[in-house]
Design an enzyme around this catalytic site. Structure first.
Site, short mmCIF file in Angstrom:
data_model
loop_
_atom_site.label_atom_id
_atom_site.label_comp_id
_atom_site.label_asym_id
_atom_site.label_seq_id
_atom_site.Cartn_x
_atom_site.Cartn_y
_atom_site.Cartn_z
N LYS A 261 39.95 -17.69 89.02
CA LYS A 261 39.52 -17.93 90.40
C LYS A 261 38.61 -16.81 90.91
O LYS A 261 37.44 -16.76 90.53
CB LYS A 261 40.74 -18.11 91.30
CG LYS A 261 41.43 -19.47 91.09
CD LYS A 261 42.40 -19.78 92.19
CE LYS A 261 43.17 -21.07 91.99
NZ LYS A 261 42.48 -22.27 92.47
N PHE B 211 52.69 -23.74 89.57
CA PHE B 211 51.49 -24.42 89.06
C PHE B 211 50.75 -23.46 88.15
O PHE B 211 50.44 -22.33 88.56
CB PHE B 211 50.58 -24.86 90.21
CG PHE B 211 49.40 -25.66 89.74
CD1 PHE B 211 49.54 -27.01 89.42
CD2 PHE B 211 48.15 -25.06 89.58
CE1 PHE B 211 48.45 -27.75 88.96
CE2 PHE B 211 47.06 -25.81 89.12
CZ PHE B 211 47.22 -27.14 88.82
N ASP C 172 51.34 -15.07 86.33
CA ASP C 172 50.15 -15.87 86.59
C ASP C 172 49.57 -15.40 87.93
O ASP C 172 50.09 -15.73 88.99
CB ASP C 172 50.55 -17.36 86.65
CG ASP C 172 49.37 -18.26 86.99
OD1 ASP C 172 48.33 -17.74 87.46
OD2 ASP C 172 49.50 -19.48 86.82
N1 PLP Z 1 47.51 -20.83 88.02
C1 PLP Z 1 47.56 -20.81 89.36
C2 PLP Z 1 48.57 -19.94 90.03
C3 PLP Z 1 46.67 -21.57 90.12
O1 PLP Z 1 46.74 -21.55 91.45
C4 PLP Z 1 45.73 -22.38 89.44
C5 PLP Z 1 44.81 -23.25 90.20
O2 PLP Z 1 45.04 -23.62 91.32
C6 PLP Z 1 45.71 -22.36 88.05
C7 PLP Z 1 46.60 -21.57 87.38
C8 PLP Z 1 44.72 -23.19 87.29
O3 PLP Z 1 43.47 -22.62 87.34
P1 PLP Z 1 42.17 -23.49 86.95
O4 PLP Z 1 42.08 -24.60 87.94
O5 PLP Z 1 41.03 -22.51 87.04
O6 PLP Z 1 42.38 -23.97 85.56
#
Ligand code: PLP
Length: 403
Positions: free
Chosen positions: A251, A137, A222
């Site tokens: 986050k 994700f 990520d």
């Molecule tokens: N990347 C990862 C690994 C995530 O867990 C998330 C959100 O859960 C995101 C990206 C997306 O982040 P945002 O919701 O701040 O756009």
């Protein structure tokens, strides 16, 4: 104004969420209270955002102070909090250069665009393939959701961007077969978070790095969910001993104030020239002032060592609970990103445990249908862990006995 409650959500909000009937109104540390004054222990942490808990006094102080100095300029002018935060991130990581965004999705959007641009600039337009992993994700913009490996999030949004390949995670052989001179980047979460709390094996992480080097592809980590102390290292790559070329953070970086960042090296950063990418709010002084303080607190050896010992405490409680009920097949994740993977008999029912936990005054998360996820504030105390696990035990008991 009329009374606001969960029903108001259905009346006035786009129906893309299904929030709990409980409406939290106040938080402090690891505790949250709802509109009826009921107290909850928070092991959800705003989905791994509230690393320092709710309304941490030092963050409140910084936010108040900055709110009386300067709120916003845009990137037509730079600002001191952004420069300070970027300098600290450069000091504490592999990176030489920082790009600020407002969220994880936007940090990833920047990362994927940069990887493509770098490929074009250095190897020609054929070098555009991005390889990522099933169940990953990376955000909800069209590009990030397409790089993510969960078709349920892209269905109905076609046509999707091209040049994307999804492979099974932790399968080095599959990656070896798929990679070519056309691959511009491999994108991975060091622990697949939303997709089920699946740790990268050391062998896989090292192998991905080697293959990226072999094919002149960039390795993008990520770390939106795994970053900022969550795994017991400032960033998970540090614990894996594998350094990415681009890293995204969000986050917990802002501890609840929206901010994201993309970290990279000077050589790669140079593929973003003036005007190639941008954000009105990215590097906003309020967000950067708060994140700077978050980083000061978390990037500390004692603080990070504490995260690791709290993990051990959680695991011992979870094992004890499991000896009673045999519901967990495995406890996964690292540090305070904890995945309780359910045994096959309970597959599809993770949400029932979340609901039962709420009834016991405990906020937890799920990661897919089969995994209960805990992402508590990193500042949680040993007493709070014991109390939270006592509530969790009752929740598990209630699910088992009502089944
Ligand atoms: N990347 C990862 C690994 C995530 O867990 C998330 C959100 O859960 C995101 C990206 C997306 O982040 P945002 O919701 O701040 O756009």
């Amino acid at each position: 104004m009329k009374q606001l409650n969960r029903n108001t959500f259905d009346e006035v909000m786009v129906p893309n969420y299904n929030p709990s009937s409980v409406v939290p109104v106040r938080g402090a540390g690891c505790q949250v209270w709802d509109s009826e004054g009921r107290q909850y222990l928070d092991l959800a942490g705003g989905i791994a955002v509230n690393g320092l808990g709710h309304c941490h006094p030092e963050l409140v102080k910084v936010l108040k102070e900055q709110s009386e100095i300067l709120w916003h300029l845009s990137n037509v002018w730079t600002n001191e909090p952004a420069l300070e935060l970027a300098t600290k991130l450069v000091d504490k990581t592999f990176a030489d250069k920082i790009f600020f965004s407002n969220s994880g999705g936007e940090a990833n959007e920047a990362a994927f665009k940069l990887a493509r641009k770098y490929g074009h600039d250095h190897f020609g337009s054929e070098k555009n393939e991005i390889i990522s992993f099933v169940n990953a994700f990376h955000g909800r913009t069209l590009f990030t959701v397409s790089v993510g490996g969960q078709p349920k999030y892209t269905q109905g949004f076609e046509p999707l961007p091209g040049g994307l390949t999804h492979l099974p995670y932790n399968d080095l052989q599959a990656l070896e077969q798929a990679m070519s001179d056309k691959t511009c980047a491999v994108v991975m979460e060091p622990i697949i978070a939303e997709g089920g709390i699946i740790n990268a094996t050391d062998e896989f992480a090292k192998g991905v790095r080697e293959l990226c080097d072999k094919y002149n592809a960039l390795l993008v980590f990520d770390e939106v969910q795994t970053g900022m102390g969550r795994t017991g290292d400032l960033y998970a790559y540090m614990g894996l001993g594998v350094t990415p070329d681009i890293l995204t953070s969000a986050k917990a970086l802002g501890g609840g104030f929206p901010i994201g960042a993309m970290l990279t090296t000077t050589k790669i950063a140079n593929s973003f020239g003036i005007g190639t990418h941008g954000s009105t709010y990215g590097g906003n002084p309020l967000a950067c002032a708060v994140a700077s303080k978050v980083l000061d607190i978390i990037a500390n050896d004692d603080f990070l060592a504490d995260v690791k010992s709290k993990r051990a405490l959680f695991e011992s409680h979870l094992q004890r609970i499991n000896e009673r009920f045999q519901v967990f097949e495995e406890i996964r994740g690292k540090g305070l990103l904890i995945g309780c993977a359910l045994v096959p008999e309970w597959h599809g029912k993770a949400r029932a445990f979340l609901d039962a936990a709420m009834n016991q005054g405990l906020m937890v998360l799920v990661a897919g249908l089969n995994v209960i996820r805990l992402a508590p504030p990193l500042i949680i105390s040993e007493d709070e862990i014991s109390e939270a696990m006592a509530r969790f035990e009752k929740a598990v008991e209630s699910v088992i006995t009502t089944a």
